[in-house]
Scaffold this motif. Structure first.
Motif, short mmCIF file in Angstrom:
data_model
loop_
_atom_site.label_atom_id
_atom_site.label_comp_id
_atom_site.label_asym_id
_atom_site.label_seq_id
_atom_site.Cartn_x
_atom_site.Cartn_y
_atom_site.Cartn_z
N ARG A 1 -54.74 -18.64 -30.45
CA ARG A 1 -56.16 -18.42 -30.75
C ARG A 1 -56.72 -17.27 -29.91
O ARG A 1 -57.58 -16.51 -30.37
N ILE A 2 -56.27 -17.13 -28.68
CA ILE A 2 -56.72 -16.03 -27.83
C ILE A 2 -56.26 -14.70 -28.41
O ILE A 2 -57.03 -13.74 -28.49
N VAL A 3 -55.00 -14.64 -28.85
CA VAL A 3 -54.49 -13.41 -29.47
C VAL A 3 -55.32 -13.06 -30.69
O VAL A 3 -55.73 -11.90 -30.87
N GLU A 4 -55.61 -14.04 -31.54
CA GLU A 4 -56.42 -13.78 -32.73
C GLU A 4 -57.79 -13.23 -32.36
O GLU A 4 -58.26 -12.24 -32.93
N LEU B 1 -64.85 -5.73 -25.60
CA LEU B 1 -64.26 -6.48 -24.49
C LEU B 1 -63.49 -5.57 -23.54
O LEU B 1 -62.98 -4.52 -23.94
N GLU B 2 -63.39 -6.01 -22.30
CA GLU B 2 -62.62 -5.29 -21.29
C GLU B 2 -61.23 -5.91 -21.19
O GLU B 2 -60.79 -6.35 -20.13
N THR B 3 -60.54 -5.96 -22.32
CA THR B 3 -59.20 -6.55 -22.38
C THR B 3 -58.22 -5.44 -22.77
O THR B 3 -58.63 -4.39 -23.27
N PRO B 4 -56.93 -5.66 -22.55
CA PRO B 4 -55.95 -4.65 -22.96
C PRO B 4 -56.04 -4.37 -24.46
O PRO B 4 -56.43 -5.26 -25.23
N TRP B 5 -55.71 -3.17 -24.86
CA TRP B 5 -55.68 -2.84 -26.28
C TRP B 5 -54.49 -1.95 -26.57
O TRP B 5 -54.28 -0.99 -25.85
N PRO C 1 -48.09 -11.42 -25.01
CA PRO C 1 -47.87 -11.46 -23.56
C PRO C 1 -49.17 -11.34 -22.75
O PRO C 1 -49.27 -11.90 -21.65
N ASP C 2 -50.17 -10.63 -23.28
CA ASP C 2 -51.47 -10.54 -22.60
C ASP C 2 -52.13 -11.92 -22.53
O ASP C 2 -52.66 -12.32 -21.50
N ALA C 3 -52.10 -12.65 -23.66
CA ALA C 3 -52.69 -13.99 -23.70
C ALA C 3 -51.91 -14.96 -22.82
O ALA C 3 -52.49 -15.80 -22.13
N GLU C 4 -50.59 -14.85 -22.84
CA GLU C 4 -49.78 -15.73 -21.99
C GLU C 4 -50.10 -15.51 -20.52
O GLU C 4 -50.25 -16.47 -19.75
N SER C 5 -50.22 -14.26 -20.12
CA SER C 5 -50.56 -13.95 -18.73
C SER C 5 -51.96 -14.46 -18.38
O SER C 5 -52.18 -14.99 -17.29
N PHE C 6 -52.90 -14.34 -19.31
CA PHE C 6 -54.27 -14.82 -19.09
C PHE C 6 -54.28 -16.33 -18.85
O PHE C 6 -54.89 -16.82 -17.90
#
Length: 196
Positions: A29-32, A43-47, A52-57
């Motif tokens: 759900r975070i990835v979506e 957002l100030e998130t990777p793009w 892997p970004d969501a897993e790390s979060f």
């Protein structure tokens, strides 16, 4: 002595939502949510945002905040204790600042305004902050509506605080700012802009 908490030990109950710890099952759900066009713009998130970004979060960033390794505490927003993630809200201690996002399928239900009111009340009541700050990039009217509905007082616009003053696209950008104070309204409050 027991191990430090990796998330809030008890849910924080709002009128429509509850705030809980993040779970492994939230990753998809975070990835979506963080792969949308609005996420890219606001957002100030990777793009691009990847699994892997969501897993790390979920596995590293959020628990580290609850262990005191950095100053941000993150809550999952859910409509029920066992329900799916509908969004995320966080408090950054150093700046007394709130940040949030909502999954696209949860928009338009008043969930984020309830989550923000719930969290700010929790911050004022439990964390004893005299004020909580909010900001969003220019154009993010949905975030502005949420902050206004949650009782924040509008303070106007400022240039973004990034190191080079520019966004992902290299353009200089403005941010809207607001604050919610424990008692009353700040002296420098202004009327909110039109949000329709």
């Amino acid at each position: 002595m027991s191990a430090p908490l990796a998330g809030p030990s008890l849910p924080v109950l709002g009128g429509k939502v509850m705030l809980t710890a993040l779970r492994e099952s939230d990753i998809d759900r975070i990835v979506e949510a963080c792969s949308t066009d609005d996420a890219r713009r606001f957002l100030e998130t990777p793009w691009p945002y990847r699994r892997p970004d969501a897993e790390s979060f979920v596995r590293e960033f959020a628990p580290a905040g609850w262990r005191g390794e950095h100053d941000e505490r993150v809550w999952a927003i859910r409509e029920s204790l066992r329900g799916p993630l509908v969004g995320v809200v966080g408090l950054r201690g150093e700046r007394s600042e709130v940040g949030y996002w909502l999954h696209p399928d949860a928009m338009g239900k008043g969930l984020m305004a309830d989550a923000l009111r719930t969290l700010v009340g929790h911050a004022e009541g439990c964390l004893t902050w005299p004020e909580v700050h909010w900001r969003c990039r220019e154009g993010n009217v949905a975030s502005m509506r949420v902050a206004k509905a949650a009782g924040f007082s509008y303070l106007g616009t400022r240039e973004a605080p990034s190191a080079d003053g520019a966004g992902r696209d290299g353009e200089r950008r403005l941010e809207h700012h607001a604050v919610r104070v424990a008692n009353g309204m700040p002296a420098d409050a202004r009327p909110w802009p039109r949000l329709d």
